[in-house]
Design a protein around this motif. Sequence first.
Motif, PDB file in Angstrom:
ATOM      1  N   SER A   1       1.154  45.832  58.251  1.00  0.00           N
ATOM      2  CA  SER A   1       0.788  45.585  59.647  1.00  0.00           C
ATOM      3  C   SER A   1       0.602  44.113  59.962  1.00  0.00           C
ATOM      4  O   SER A   1       0.230  43.774  61.086  1.00  0.00           O
ATOM      5  CB  SER A   1      -0.506  46.319  59.980  1.00  0.00           C
ATOM      6  OG  SER A   1      -0.358  47.685  59.747  1.00  0.00           O
ATOM      7  N   ILE A   2       0.836  43.242  58.984  1.00  0.00           N
ATOM      8  CA  ILE A   2       0.687  41.810  59.260  1.00  0.00           C
ATOM      9  C   ILE A   2       1.639  41.417  60.381  1.00  0.00           C
ATOM     10  O   ILE A   2       2.802  41.823  60.381  1.00  0.00           O
ATOM     11  CB  ILE A   2       0.956  40.979  57.990  1.00  0.00           C
ATOM     12  CG1 ILE A   2      -0.111  41.275  56.943  1.00  0.00           C
ATOM     13  CG2 ILE A   2       0.945  39.486  58.298  1.00  0.00           C
ATOM     14  CD1 ILE A   2       0.139  40.612  55.607  1.00  0.00           C
ATOM     15  N   ALA A   3       1.118  40.690  61.341  1.00  0.00           N
ATOM     16  CA  ALA A   3       1.853  40.246  62.529  1.00  0.00           C
ATOM     17  C   ALA A   3       2.211  41.403  63.459  1.00  0.00           C
ATOM     18  O   ALA A   3       3.092  41.285  64.298  1.00  0.00           O
ATOM     19  CB  ALA A   3       3.102  39.453  62.158  1.00  0.00           C
TER      20      ALA A   3
ATOM     21  N   GLU B   1      -1.429  30.504  63.803  1.00  0.00           N
ATOM     22  CA  GLU B   1      -1.092  31.891  63.500  1.00  0.00           C
ATOM     23  C   GLU B   1       0.022  32.012  62.458  1.00  0.00           C
ATOM     24  O   GLU B   1      -0.113  32.762  61.485  1.00  0.00           O
ATOM     25  CB  GLU B   1      -0.688  32.586  64.807  1.00  0.00           C
ATOM     26  CG  GLU B   1      -0.659  34.086  64.698  1.00  0.00           C
ATOM     27  CD  GLU B   1      -0.573  34.757  66.063  1.00  0.00           C
ATOM     28  OE1 GLU B   1      -1.036  34.158  67.058  1.00  0.00           O
ATOM     29  OE2 GLU B   1      -0.046  35.874  66.119  1.00  0.00           O
ATOM     30  N   GLU B   2       1.114  31.255  62.640  1.00  0.00           N
ATOM     31  CA  GLU B   2       2.258  31.390  61.725  1.00  0.00           C
ATOM     32  C   GLU B   2       1.874  31.001  60.304  1.00  0.00           C
ATOM     33  O   GLU B   2       2.257  31.657  59.338  1.00  0.00           O
ATOM     34  CB  GLU B   2       3.440  30.518  62.200  1.00  0.00           C
ATOM     35  CG  GLU B   2       4.163  31.058  63.425  1.00  0.00           C
ATOM     36  CD  GLU B   2       3.411  30.774  64.705  1.00  0.00           C
ATOM     37  OE1 GLU B   2       2.578  29.825  64.695  1.00  0.00           O
ATOM     38  OE2 GLU B   2       3.610  31.495  65.694  1.00  0.00           O
ATOM     39  N   VAL B   3       1.100  29.911  60.202  1.00  0.00           N
ATOM     40  CA  VAL B   3       0.674  29.446  58.875  1.00  0.00           C
ATOM     41  C   VAL B   3      -0.148  30.531  58.185  1.00  0.00           C
ATOM     42  O   VAL B   3       0.054  30.848  57.007  1.00  0.00           O
ATOM     43  CB  VAL B   3      -0.177  28.158  59.031  1.00  0.00           C
ATOM     44  CG1 VAL B   3      -0.616  27.657  57.663  1.00  0.00           C
ATOM     45  CG2 VAL B   3       0.592  27.083  59.769  1.00  0.00           C
ATOM     46  N   LEU B   4      -1.067  31.124  58.945  1.00  0.00           N
ATOM     47  CA  LEU B   4      -1.935  32.153  58.381  1.00  0.00           C
ATOM     48  C   LEU B   4      -1.143  33.373  57.945  1.00  0.00           C
ATOM     49  O   LEU B   4      -1.379  33.936  56.876  1.00  0.00           O
ATOM     50  CB  LEU B   4      -2.966  32.579  59.424  1.00  0.00           C
ATOM     51  CG  LEU B   4      -4.308  31.871  59.388  1.00  0.00           C
ATOM     52  CD1 LEU B   4      -5.138  32.302  60.564  1.00  0.00           C
ATOM     53  CD2 LEU B   4      -5.034  32.185  58.103  1.00  0.00           C
ATOM     54  N   ILE B   5      -0.191  33.782  58.795  1.00  0.00           N
ATOM     55  CA  ILE B   5       0.594  34.977  58.480  1.00  0.00           C
ATOM     56  C   ILE B   5       1.366  34.775  57.182  1.00  0.00           C
ATOM     57  O   ILE B   5       1.324  35.627  56.284  1.00  0.00           O
ATOM     58  CB  ILE B   5       1.560  35.324  59.644  1.00  0.00           C
ATOM     59  CG1 ILE B   5       0.757  35.901  60.811  1.00  0.00           C
ATOM     60  CG2 ILE B   5       2.620  36.317  59.201  1.00  0.00           C
ATOM     61  CD1 ILE B   5       1.546  36.151  62.062  1.00  0.00           C
ATOM     62  N   SER B   6       2.013  33.607  57.033  1.00  0.00           N
ATOM     63  CA  SER B   6       2.800  33.411  55.812  1.00  0.00           C
ATOM     64  C   SER B   6       1.880  33.235  54.608  1.00  0.00           C
ATOM     65  O   SER B   6       2.185  33.722  53.512  1.00  0.00           O
ATOM     66  CB  SER B   6       3.760  32.232  55.962  1.00  0.00           C
ATOM     67  OG  SER B   6       3.042  31.068  56.238  1.00  0.00           O
ATOM     68  N   ALA B   7       0.732  32.586  54.792  1.00  0.00           N
ATOM     69  CA  ALA B   7      -0.216  32.429  53.685  1.00  0.00           C
ATOM     70  C   ALA B   7      -0.728  33.784  53.227  1.00  0.00           C
ATOM     71  O   ALA B   7      -0.848  34.055  52.027  1.00  0.00           O
ATOM     72  CB  ALA B   7      -1.380  31.550  54.113  1.00  0.00           C
TER      73      ALA B   7
ATOM     74  N   ASP C   1     -10.175  35.830  72.514  1.00  0.00           N
ATOM     75  CA  ASP C   1      -9.103  35.018  71.931  1.00  0.00           C
ATOM     76  C   ASP C   1      -8.885  35.498  70.503  1.00  0.00           C
ATOM     77  O   ASP C   1      -9.016  36.660  70.209  1.00  0.00           O
ATOM     78  CB  ASP C   1      -9.530  33.550  71.940  1.00  0.00           C
ATOM     79  CG  ASP C   1      -8.852  32.796  73.070  1.00  0.00           C
ATOM     80  OD1 ASP C   1      -8.193  33.450  73.883  1.00  0.00           O
ATOM     81  OD2 ASP C   1      -8.990  31.571  73.131  1.00  0.00           O
ATOM     82  N   ALA C   2      -8.589  34.565  69.662  1.00  0.00           N
ATOM     83  CA  ALA C   2      -8.467  34.889  68.250  1.00  0.00           C
ATOM     84  C   ALA C   2      -9.860  35.057  67.679  1.00  0.00           C
ATOM     85  O   ALA C   2     -10.801  34.425  68.128  1.00  0.00           O
ATOM     86  CB  ALA C   2      -7.749  33.765  67.535  1.00  0.00           C
TER      87      ALA C   2
ATOM     88  N   LEU D   1      -2.776  41.671  63.937  1.00  0.00           N
ATOM     89  CA  LEU D   1      -3.349  41.306  62.640  1.00  0.00           C
ATOM     90  C   LEU D   1      -2.681  40.037  62.142  1.00  0.00           C
ATOM     91  O   LEU D   1      -1.467  39.972  62.034  1.00  0.00           O
ATOM     92  CB  LEU D   1      -3.140  42.442  61.640  1.00  0.00           C
ATOM     93  CG  LEU D   1      -3.651  42.173  60.226  1.00  0.00           C
ATOM     94  CD1 LEU D   1      -5.156  42.063  60.213  1.00  0.00           C
ATOM     95  CD2 LEU D   1      -3.200  43.253  59.274  1.00  0.00           C
ATOM     96  N   VAL D   2      -3.488  39.044  61.834  1.00  0.00           N
ATOM     97  CA  VAL D   2      -2.931  37.784  61.337  1.00  0.00           C
ATOM     98  C   VAL D   2      -3.130  37.682  59.831  1.00  0.00           C
ATOM     99  O   VAL D   2      -2.211  37.323  59.102  1.00  0.00           O
ATOM    100  CB  VAL D   2      -3.568  36.582  62.061  1.00  0.00           C
ATOM    101  CG1 VAL D   2      -3.048  35.284  61.493  1.00  0.00           C
ATOM    102  CG2 VAL D   2      -3.269  36.648  63.538  1.00  0.00           C
ATOM    103  N   SER D   3      -4.324  37.990  59.355  1.00  0.00           N
ATOM    104  CA  SER D   3      -4.527  38.033  57.912  1.00  0.00           C
ATOM    105  C   SER D   3      -5.750  38.883  57.592  1.00  0.00           C
ATOM    106  O   SER D   3      -6.574  39.161  58.457  1.00  0.00           O
ATOM    107  CB  SER D   3      -4.661  36.634  57.332  1.00  0.00           C
ATOM    108  OG  SER D   3      -5.615  35.912  58.039  1.00  0.00           O
TER     109      SER D   3
END
Lengths: 85, 100
Positions: A14-16, B84-90, A63-64, A33-35
């Motif tokens: 479900s990431i992203a 966001e992108e950095v976190l997702i790939s990490a 927000d986030a 979900l971001v992380s």
Amino acid sequence: MDTLDEPLDVLKFSIAQQIYIKMRNNIELKGTLVSYDNHLNMIISKAEETSFQEGIKTKRKLDALYLRGDGIILISPLKKGITSL
Amino acid sequence: MQSQFFQTYFRGLIERCVSVTIELKNGLQIQGQITYVDDNLNFNLVDPEVSDPVKQPQLITLKNSFIRGSTVKYVHIPQEELQEEVLISACKNEVKKQKQ
């Protein structure tokens, strides 16, 4: 590689993606979900919180946010079409 | 996924001097700059500002505060500071690493 071996793999896939989270104290969250980690701490982007207190439903656009995992009851990916609650 | 993942992320926020709002389980919202974060995700905030000073007048004068990690519900992070992108790939990398 893309097999569901353990429960946390639901989060891995479900990431992203959009997920739905039910939390203690009648709080529900939807967002991307971001992380996440093993404690179910998560970072959610473009979150929307719905809380039900004494029969009153309140919605908040957030927000986030970093979400601490200890308040979580259930998590569900929204991709496969969970109906809105 | 190691629990240090988020600690590292918050360290990054400290370096970039990002101002965040910490929302506690009891509903109290405190805004400020994080100066310190540890393994348990306890936070130190400088110049904390309480969102509702009428309800919490005793907290107005605080210069420094230590927040126990277990009382935190959310940490609101400004969307533009999220990376966001950095976190997702990490995060994907971490998951892969753990699988091996």
